[in-house]
Design a protein around this motif. Structure first.
Motif, PDB file in Angstrom:
ATOM      1  N   THR A 417       0.731  -0.869   0.202  1.00  0.00           N
ATOM      2  CA  THR A 417      -0.222  -0.175  -0.165  1.00  0.00           C
ATOM      3  C   THR A 417       0.714   1.392   0.112  1.00  0.00           C
ATOM      4  N   CYS A 418       2.066   1.072   0.717  1.00  0.00           N
ATOM      5  CA  CYS A 418       2.798   2.206   0.792  1.00  0.00           C
ATOM      6  C   CYS A 418       3.293   2.321  -0.956  1.00  0.00           C
ATOM      7  N   LEU A 419       3.699   1.752  -1.939  1.00  0.00           N
ATOM      8  CA  LEU A 419       4.520   1.693  -2.647  1.00  0.00           C
ATOM      9  C   LEU A 419       3.357   1.697  -3.823  1.00  0.00           C
ATOM     10  N   MET A 420       1.791   2.123  -4.035  1.00  0.00           N
ATOM     11  CA  MET A 420       0.554   1.913  -4.586  1.00  0.00           C
ATOM     12  C   MET A 420       1.106   3.483  -4.793  1.00  0.00           C
ATOM     13  N   PRO A 422      -1.767   6.733  -5.389  1.00  0.00           N
ATOM     14  CA  PRO A 422      -2.703   7.671  -4.000  1.00  0.00           C
ATOM     15  C   PRO A 422      -4.155   7.127  -4.453  1.00  0.00           C
ATOM     16  N   SER A 423      -3.922   6.942  -6.073  1.00  0.00           N
ATOM     17  CA  SER A 423      -5.112   7.015  -5.954  1.00  0.00           C
ATOM     18  C   SER A 423      -5.771   5.329  -6.085  1.00  0.00           C
ATOM     19  N   LEU A 424      -5.329   4.017  -5.669  1.00  0.00           N
ATOM     20  CA  LEU A 424      -5.251   3.296  -5.688  1.00  0.00           C
ATOM     21  C   LEU A 424      -4.580   2.269  -5.101  1.00  0.00           C
ATOM     22  N   THR A 425      -4.772   3.490  -3.379  1.00  0.00           N
ATOM     23  CA  THR A 425      -4.320   2.888  -1.987  1.00  0.00           C
ATOM     24  C   THR A 425      -5.725   1.581  -1.623  1.00  0.00           C
ATOM     25  N   SER A 426      -6.965   1.308  -1.642  1.00  0.00           N
ATOM     26  CA  SER A 426      -7.799   1.064  -1.571  1.00  0.00           C
ATOM     27  C   SER A 426      -7.592  -0.431  -1.941  1.00  0.00           C
ATOM     28  N   ALA A 427      -6.902  -0.391  -2.786  1.00  0.00           N
ATOM     29  CA  ALA A 427      -7.142  -2.486  -3.681  1.00  0.00           C
ATOM     30  C   ALA A 427      -6.222  -2.670  -2.289  1.00  0.00           C
ATOM     31  N   THR A 428      -5.079  -1.987  -2.011  1.00  0.00           N
ATOM     32  CA  THR A 428      -4.371  -3.494  -0.426  1.00  0.00           C
ATOM     33  C   THR A 428      -4.426  -3.188   0.358  1.00  0.00           C
ATOM     34  N   SER A 429      -5.223  -1.350   0.916  1.00  0.00           N
ATOM     35  CA  SER A 429      -5.289  -1.310   2.219  1.00  0.00           C
ATOM     36  C   SER A 429      -6.807  -2.080   2.622  1.00  0.00           C
ATOM     37  N   GLY A 430      -7.862  -1.920   2.173  1.00  0.00           N
ATOM     38  CA  GLY A 430      -8.624  -2.898   2.205  1.00  0.00           C
ATOM     39  C   GLY A 430      -8.954  -4.425   2.944  1.00  0.00           C
ATOM     40  N   PRO A 431      -7.955  -5.026   1.825  1.00  0.00           N
ATOM     41  CA  PRO A 431      -7.687  -6.645   2.085  1.00  0.00           C
ATOM     42  C   PRO A 431      -6.594  -6.733   3.211  1.00  0.00           C
ATOM     43  N   ALA A 432      -5.389  -5.517   3.104  1.00  0.00           N
ATOM     44  CA  ALA A 432      -5.075  -5.465   4.716  1.00  0.00           C
ATOM     45  C   ALA A 432      -6.008  -5.714   5.792  1.00  0.00           C
ATOM     46  N   VAL A 433      -6.670  -5.248   6.127  1.00  0.00           N
ATOM     47  CA  VAL A 433      -7.820  -5.241   7.585  1.00  0.00           C
ATOM     48  C   VAL A 433      -8.225  -6.100   7.620  1.00  0.00           C
ATOM     49  N   LEU A 434      -8.142  -6.770   6.379  1.00  0.00           N
ATOM     50  CA  LEU A 434      -8.937  -8.856   6.779  1.00  0.00           C
ATOM     51  C   LEU A 434      -8.448  -8.808   7.374  1.00  0.00           C
ATOM     52  N   ALA A 435      -7.168  -8.719   6.533  1.00  0.00           N
ATOM     53  CA  ALA A 435      -6.699  -9.587   6.910  1.00  0.00           C
ATOM     54  C   ALA A 435      -5.593  -9.894   8.373  1.00  0.00           C
ATOM     55  N   GLY A 436      -5.791  -8.794   8.859  1.00  0.00           N
ATOM     56  CA  GLY A 436      -5.792  -8.721   9.953  1.00  0.00           C
ATOM     57  C   GLY A 436      -6.657  -9.086  11.117  1.00  0.00           C
ATOM     58  N   VAL A 783      -4.290   2.557   7.856  1.00  0.00           N
ATOM     59  CA  VAL A 783      -4.301   3.891   7.790  1.00  0.00           C
ATOM     60  C   VAL A 783      -2.775   4.435   7.672  1.00  0.00           C
ATOM     61  N   LEU A 784      -2.218   3.786   8.593  1.00  0.00           N
ATOM     62  CA  LEU A 784      -0.699   4.716   7.971  1.00  0.00           C
ATOM     63  C   LEU A 784      -0.488   4.187   6.558  1.00  0.00           C
ATOM     64  N   PRO A 785       0.039   3.190   5.980  1.00  0.00           N
ATOM     65  CA  PRO A 785       0.680   3.214   4.560  1.00  0.00           C
ATOM     66  C   PRO A 785      -0.372   3.674   3.828  1.00  0.00           C
ATOM     67  N   THR A 786      -1.943   4.169   4.085  1.00  0.00           N
ATOM     68  CA  THR A 786      -2.879   5.117   2.966  1.00  0.00           C
ATOM     69  C   THR A 786      -1.973   7.137   3.314  1.00  0.00           C
ATOM     70  N   ALA A 787      -1.955   7.160   4.912  1.00  0.00           N
ATOM     71  CA  ALA A 787      -1.632   8.158   4.812  1.00  0.00           C
ATOM     72  C   ALA A 787      -0.139   8.663   4.167  1.00  0.00           C
ATOM     73  N   MET A 788       0.927   7.374   4.332  1.00  0.00           N
ATOM     74  CA  MET A 788       2.254   7.764   3.705  1.00  0.00           C
ATOM     75  C   MET A 788       1.990   7.594   2.137  1.00  0.00           C
ATOM     76  N   ALA A 789       1.047   6.326   1.342  1.00  0.00           N
ATOM     77  CA  ALA A 789       0.871   6.949  -0.264  1.00  0.00           C
ATOM     78  C   ALA A 789       0.495   8.600  -0.816  1.00  0.00           C
ATOM     79  N   VAL A 790      -0.451   8.940   0.256  1.00  0.00           N
ATOM     80  CA  VAL A 790      -1.272   9.726  -0.608  1.00  0.00           C
ATOM     81  C   VAL A 790      -0.507  11.054   0.309  1.00  0.00           C
TER      82      VAL A 790
END
Length: 838
Positions: A417-420, A422-436, A783-790
């Protein structure tokens, strides 16, 4: 065995009620997800204007992506605009066996006194309910016929004159006739020749196909597709997509929404149902111990547990399927009401979503019951008696392995997500929450045990000896109390992780969309803006710059551009004369004053990646499916991840559904609040339906469409969080009420009701804080990776309010329920409580 199962269910309805509620709500939510998925597959939208055509042919609404060799792939994306047809397609279709006639259909927008109206060629009226009811059909360029509803709206009839705006020009037309009943759609009919001129380049929006008598229409469709490339044949309720192109555009969104929502629901469902069943089974450890000690085999004990659980679970699933029908219609009505899906699209709720919900939810209940009953199946009688006295909290090797795997997956998704973009972060941030969340559910006893160790000094400091006893009780009942911590972690983790991350992304996208905007006035002009109108406004004293403005989308096909395979480029149409004045965009090379004709301006980073410079040619696929060889005239700096393309406004407008320029944006010397604004209003006063807004309206125009996906995600996540919140109440109630005997023993040992209540409250505080911390750790993976990405700030109002709101929800759930159920559990006299078997 079944007699014993039914007897057990009847005697334990209160204990099994939590399982019933969890399965009922879970089945309802799975059904809702399935209905959205099926809606996207079927796209049922009954036609209004074209219901007389058994078959309607439209341009294929899906763009087929190209690979690096410029060859078509199997990857499709919806066109942002209506894909219109070349008139020559009619002749091809006429050559298809079984076709008797074809009728061209052209739709366009015209401006009236109250806003936009739909214009249509008179020849296509034969395909719908808008047959002539008075007067005659229009034949000259200055004649129109109107539907009954449009006549009432415009307050005209045969022989009257009506003034309509098209392309920025206000023109008078004589009404020759009326058509249709009062409930028919509002339409203005032009002669076929005039409609072809008004539609732009003469291309067709649809073609109505009339078959020969006795011909099966199911046979004609495949023949047309085989003989004509790039078309789609619509029949039945699917014909409504020809009238509203948003119906075809809704296919991908509804399918994705249904799939994503279904995935989240299944994870939460499996977590909650398994924890509820596990809790219910552990609370029967004493009874199972007695059964084993009196001769029951492990297989019999397991069959008894699974039978009771499946009986109440299947009842919950059936109730959920019944409840899911009105909930699905309610949710779809909300989606339609806010414009997320077109109003003409109908919810499809066939047997497949019911079957999927039944199978998935029942399977989750059965698997959970089998897993929860394993200790009773394999333990010896003496071991079962020992387990009844001191429940285990150890996590098995398999759960440790799976938990670690999902934890590593969460970390990997967070890093990605940090490397995505900015407009595509939801593609990996959502699955990260589910995995966690899955990781926390698998390792829940260990998580709670760690929380107890961390909070033990604090509990002893604030509650003294009672706090120490509460810590001991929590450690001894880790297996039971971990279910409460898991439910709380789901509420916080999924809620904060998705909602806060979405908030950060939407805020960043909104800020990026207006960062380059200098204009401080916008005029909404029904029927469109023309060059003379723009020049007239530009000449007003106090106006710095003025430009028509239109948005669309498209793809760069050559040179090969891999950056937008998931979505089209955002396209902004502006004029060469006004671009520099209404935008802060400054060219790095070339000049925006050359943005005329077939030209394009690219972000500097994009031009560098594609290896093009001003003067080179770029093959561009417009939003309506046509392609153009455009000359690159300028490159400019733009915010990374939120870039857009600049094209001449008239070029973009020609490839939109309305084929007109809907807005005029203006920059003034006084910020849009003084005489210049009044002068602009006066210049536009002759056009009907015009509205003018200030800077807020300008920002709304540039931010149009941003946040809609976030709104969808927020709504669906809120539903899941509400489901998890109900699970918190259920698990709290079941776990506390099952301890009445324990509380009675404490009171017989000398503890007062107040002391017992304080012990229970301290335990719940430990469990709640542990669940909240676990949820925050899970949410941090998004949240943290999304904030970093954008490149946004973490402590923005949106995420902070989301976090505080969910913490308040947790407190309002746990505190009142703990107090109310605790009082009920402590209320009976100790002797009465000990005499019960619960």
């Amino acid at each position: 065995m079944w007699t014993l199962v039914l007897s057990g269910v009847r005697r334990r309805l209160a204990a099994l009620a939590a399982v019933f509620v969890a399965t009922m709500l879970g089945a309802a939510l799975v059904l809702i997800a399935g209905s959205l998925f099926e809606t996207g597959i079927r796209l049922a939208a009954p036609p209004e204007r074209l219901d007389g055509a058994p078959l309607v042919v439209i341009g294929d609404p899906s763009y087929r992506m190209l690979d690096e060799q410029n060859s078509p792939t199997t990857d499709y994306r919806p066109y942002p605009e209506r894909h219109r047809l070349d008139p020559a397609v009619r002749q091809t279709i006429m050559g298809v066996d079984g076709v008797a006639a074809t009728v061209p259909v052209q739709f366009f927008s015209v401006g009236g006194p109250s806003g936009l109206l739909t214009g249509q060629n008179w020849g296509s009226s034969q395909l719908g309910p808008l047959h002539l009811t008075g007067g005659r059909a229009p034949s000259a360029a200055d004649e129109v016929a109107v539907s009954a509803s449009a006549a009432e709206e415009l307050k005209v009839g045969p022989g009257d004159e009506v003034r309509l705006t098209r392309g920025g020009a206000l023109t008078g037309y004589r009404v020759t006739g009326t058509a249709g009943e009062p409930d028919a759609p509002a339409t203005v009919f032009f002669s076929d020749t005039e409609a072809s001129v008004r539609s732009g380049d003469g291309r067709l929006d649809a073609i109505g196909v009339l078959p020969k008598p006795g011909t099966d229409i199911e046979d004609i469709g495949p023949r047309i597709v085989q003989k004509t490339a790039g078309v789609r044949v619509l029949t039945g309720d699917g014909r409504g997509a020809a009238e509203d192109p948003a119906v075809s555009g809704a296919r991908t969104s509804t399918i994705v929404i249904g799939a994503v929502f279904g995935g989240i629901v299944l994870v939460v469902l499996a977590t909650i149902v398994s924890t509820m069943i596990g809790l219910a089974v552990r609370q029967r450890a004493r009874e199972i111990s007695l059964l084993r000690a009196t001769g029951a085999t492990g297989r019999q004990a397991r069959r008894l547990i699974v039978g009771e659980t499946m009986t109440i679970g299947v009842a919950g699933v059936l109730a959920g399927l019944t409840l899911g029908v009105p909930l699905a219609h309610l949710l779809f009505a909300v989606l339609s009401g806010v414009g997320i899906v077109p109003a003409v699209l109908q919810l499809s709720l066939g047997p497949i979503p019911f079957l999927v919900a039944l199978i998935t939810t029942t399977s989750v209940v059965w698997i959970s019951a089998r897993i929860a009953s394993r200790p009773a199946r394999w333990a010896r009688a003496i071991d079962a008696l020992r387990d009844a006295a001191t429940p285990r909290y150890r996590v098995g090797p398999l759960r440790w392995i799976l938990g670690v795997v999902f934890a590593l997956g969460t970390i990997a998704l967070a890093v990605i997500t940090c490397l995505m973009s900015p407009s595509l972060t939801s593609a990996t941030s959502g699955p990260a929450v589910l995995a966690g969340s899955i990781c926390v559910a698998l390792l829940a006893p260990a998580v709670l045990r760690a929380g107890i160790v961390f909070l033990r000094p604090i509990a002893r400091t604030f509650a003294g000896s009672l706090g120490a006893l509460a810590v001991h009780n929590a450690r001894a009942r880790t297996a039971q109390l971990s279910t409460v911590a898991t439910s709380i972690a789901l509420v916080v983790g999924i809620g904060v992780g998705n909602l806060a991350a979405q908030s950060i992304q939407v805020q960043a996208e909104q800020e990026a969309s207006i960062a380059s905007v200098r204009a401080d006035l916008v005029a909404q002009v029904p029927g469109g803006v023309d060059t003379s109108l723009t020049d007239r406004v530009r000449a007003i004293d106090g106006v710095v710059a003025a430009s028509g403005f239109v948005t669309s989308g498209g793809w760069i096909e050559r040179p090969y551009d891999p950056s937008h395979r998931d979505r089209p480029w955002a396209v902004r149409g502006v004029s060469a004369e006004g671009a520099a004045g209404v935008l802060h965009t400054r060219p790095v090379s070339g000049s925006l004053t050359q943005l005329t004709g077939d030209s394009i301006a690219l972000p500097q980073t994009t031009a560098g990646r594609l290896g093009v410079v001003p003067g080179d040619r770029v093959l561009f696929r417009f939003g309506d499916g046509t392609s153009g060889d455009l000359r690159l005239v300028a490159t400019f700096a733009d915010r990374p991840g939120y870039e857009s393309l600049l094209l001449p406004e008239r070029l973009v407008a020609a490839h939109t559904d309305s084929r007109s320029i809907p807005q005029l944006i203006v920059t003034t010397r006084d910020g849009g609040d003084g005489r210049a604004r009044d002068a602009v209003m006066a210049a536009l006063s002759g056009l009907p339906g015009v509205s003018i807004g200030g800077r807020d309206a300008v920002e709304a125009v540039f931010q149009q469409g941003i946040g809609i996906q976030g709104m969808i995600n927020s709504l669906l996540v809120a539903i899941v969080v509400a489901y998890a919140a109900i699970a918190v109440v259920n698990t709290l109630g079941v776990s506390v009420l099952a301890r009445r005997r324990e509380f009675a023993l404490l009171r017989l040992a000398g503890a007062t009701r107040r002391q017992v209540g304080r012990i229970l409250s301290t335990e719940m505080i430990i469990v709640t804080v542990t669940g909240v911390i676990a949820g925050l750790i899970v949410s941090a993976a998004a949240v943290l990776p999304t904030a970093m990405a954008v490149s946004g700030e973490l402590l923005r109002p949106g995420p902070v309010f989301t976090l505080l709101g969910l913490l308040v929800v947790v407190i309002l759930l746990v505190a009142p329920v703990t107090v109310a159920i605790g009082r009920r559990a402590i209320a009976p006299a100790p002797a009465d409580a000990l005499s019960t078997t619960g």
